[in-house]
Design an enzyme around this catalytic site. Sequence first.
Site, PDB file in Angstrom:
ATOM      1  N   GLY A  27       8.851   3.328   8.912  1.00  0.00           N
ATOM      2  CA  GLY A  27       9.256   4.582   9.524  1.00  0.00           C
ATOM      3  C   GLY A  27       9.416   4.374  11.016  1.00  0.00           C
ATOM      4  N   SER A  28       9.547   5.445  11.734  1.00  0.00           N
ATOM      5  CA  SER A  28       9.812   5.337  13.170  1.00  0.00           C
ATOM      6  C   SER A  28       8.684   4.617  13.909  1.00  0.00           C
ATOM      7  CB  SER A  28      10.005   6.733  13.760  1.00  0.00           C
ATOM      8  OG  SER A  28       8.890   7.571  13.461  1.00  0.00           O
ATOM      9  N   GLU A  30       6.880   2.255  12.988  1.00  0.00           N
ATOM     10  CA  GLU A  30       6.787   0.831  12.668  1.00  0.00           C
ATOM     11  C   GLU A  30       7.931   0.014  13.262  1.00  0.00           C
ATOM     12  OE1 GLU A  30       4.427   3.166  10.983  1.00  0.00           O
ATOM     13  OE2 GLU A  30       6.368   3.270   9.969  1.00  0.00           O
ATOM     14  N   GLU A  49       6.031   3.779  -0.914  1.00  0.00           N
ATOM     15  CA  GLU A  49       4.869   3.034  -0.434  1.00  0.00           C
ATOM     16  C   GLU A  49       3.941   2.556  -1.549  1.00  0.00           C
ATOM     17  OE1 GLU A  49       6.119   5.721   0.989  1.00  0.00           O
ATOM     18  OE2 GLU A  49       6.120   5.513   3.178  1.00  0.00           O
ATOM     19  N   HIS A  72       3.743   3.727   6.815  1.00  0.00           N
ATOM     20  CA  HIS A  72       4.164   4.683   7.824  1.00  0.00           C
ATOM     21  C   HIS A  72       3.188   5.851   7.925  1.00  0.00           C
ATOM     22  CE1 HIS A  72       6.526   7.100  10.444  1.00  0.00           C
ATOM     23  NE2 HIS A  72       6.935   7.949   9.524  1.00  0.00           N
ATOM     24  N   HIS A 279     -15.738   4.194 -20.531  1.00  0.00           N
ATOM     25  CA  HIS A 279     -14.636   5.139 -20.323  1.00  0.00           C
ATOM     26  C   HIS A 279     -15.006   6.559 -20.736  1.00  0.00           C
ATOM     27  CE1 HIS A 279     -10.015   5.999 -20.846  1.00  0.00           C
ATOM     28  NE2 HIS A 279     -10.544   6.635 -19.831  1.00  0.00           N
ATOM     29  N   GLY A 401      -7.219   1.554 -14.034  1.00  0.00           N
ATOM     30  CA  GLY A 401      -6.733   2.581 -14.945  1.00  0.00           C
ATOM     31  C   GLY A 401      -5.661   3.449 -14.340  1.00  0.00           C
TER      32      GLY A 401
END
Length: 527
Positions: A27-28, A30, A49, A72, A279, A401
């Site tokens: 993004g800006s 980066e 992402e 970002h 689980h 998971g």
Amino acid sequence: MSGPTVRDAVLALLRAHGITTIFGNPGSTELPLVRNFPPDFRYVLGLQESVVVGMADGFAQATRNAAFVNLHSAAGVGHAMGNLFTAHKNRTPLVVTAGQQARSMLPFEPFLYSAQATELPKPYVKWSCEPARAEDVPLALERGYHVAMQEPRGPVLVSIPADDWDRPAAPVVVRRVAQTTRPDAALLAQLGAALDACTRPVFVIGAAVDRGGAWDPVVALAERHRARVFAAPMSGRCGFPEDHALFAGFLPPLRERIVELLAGHDLVLSIGAPVFTYHVEGFGPHLPEAASLWLLTEDPTIAAWAPVGTALVGGLQPALAELLERPAPPPRDAPPLRSAAPHIAPPPPGERLSVAFVLQTLAALRDPASIVVEEAPSARTVMQRHLPFTCSETFYTMCSGGLGWGLPAAVGIALARPQAKVIALIGDGSSLYAIQALWSAAQLQLPMTFLILNNGRYAALQDFAPVFGFARDEPVPGTALPDIDFVGLARAQGCEAQRVKDAASLAEVLRAALAAPRPTLIDIEVA
């Protein structure tokens, strides 16, 4: 501005640690990092992402080194959180950077800034930091690298204001930090004596065995003691050859069933696995009444919460080496062999393929050294019978998971292992969490195969529903997935694609896809 900058120092630091691939979706904030991008680096773009982090996770696991991720600000970290959680559970070393608005703007809550940048990724990073000064950024990343690589490994995050990259900074002195620790010698000797004295030992093998390069010593120790070997519940890696005479199968994440399967053994040795991953709610003991438990783990947290047993914390390789150096134990009878998987006949014409027949066919066609990345939860128990793995570093799935990891992780593994055939075995529902990874595979021209097991629903939920009071055939709302054109989705992103509906064409199509020099998707309609 003359002289070295934060950007210069960071790139030099990454080179020194063998990191020249950056995974990101910029993004800006980066953009200053990628300006005048150096020719010895490559930037691997993911279209969302979560795809970025999934690719980096697979790449880091396959290279055994931390991967560098560029996100970002708050929005990008938010999108990535599902796969950050999975990287945390996978114990994958990632150095994640997140852009931040310029420091002078932060008091005014500017557009696209992160209000609590270090808190946002918690608790699923080992360490997070927004350096107090620009010149501290390289040091923070050096520390972050070593934290990520220390056992148990995992992701870290450094938030970097956009104007930091062009500020002056001195080069970082790159350090080497020893990662392996030796378990307590006295306890290790007691474990060795207990192994020698027991009559029916059983090993439970977790993901840390393959992750830590301990496959061969585990096999040697099991053979030495003629111990039965189970794979731990929900393990993300294969840690023992599944065609070995000592391999007994897979423990389910159910307390009562684990106790039942371990019955008759007087010593349980868990290596590189939690004791145990459940689980659903269970009751009663965690072990058979007559059994003692020993736990070898690199993770002190797992050692702390284990409900029973004696735990030894440290590197698996040195611990296993010491156990193998002991005098040979008294001979034991070999344990019973695991029953062979039944042969599955093809379905009659007009009927959908069974998952078992598809995986049996894949097992017959794939090179045992090829790599399978799986995210098909409803097919996993079938896979464990009909698609055996016999070589180290040939099977990966997520320990969390959480869905949306498998497709991008397969891309990252294929990028790291260009000489290996990578096969992504993905459920139709799972694939849609990160379907954009197909575009990255096409852009990178990776010779990988995507197999979509398409049953038209979130089958795992339907199968699990009776545990929560549903009648066996009662439909579960929100689980049907009709009318999705996976062939069209793949072709639109640059991959070859084909649909398979019948047994007559399955082997031929699979054989061609496994030999293809570019990414190929097969949409397989299954019952």
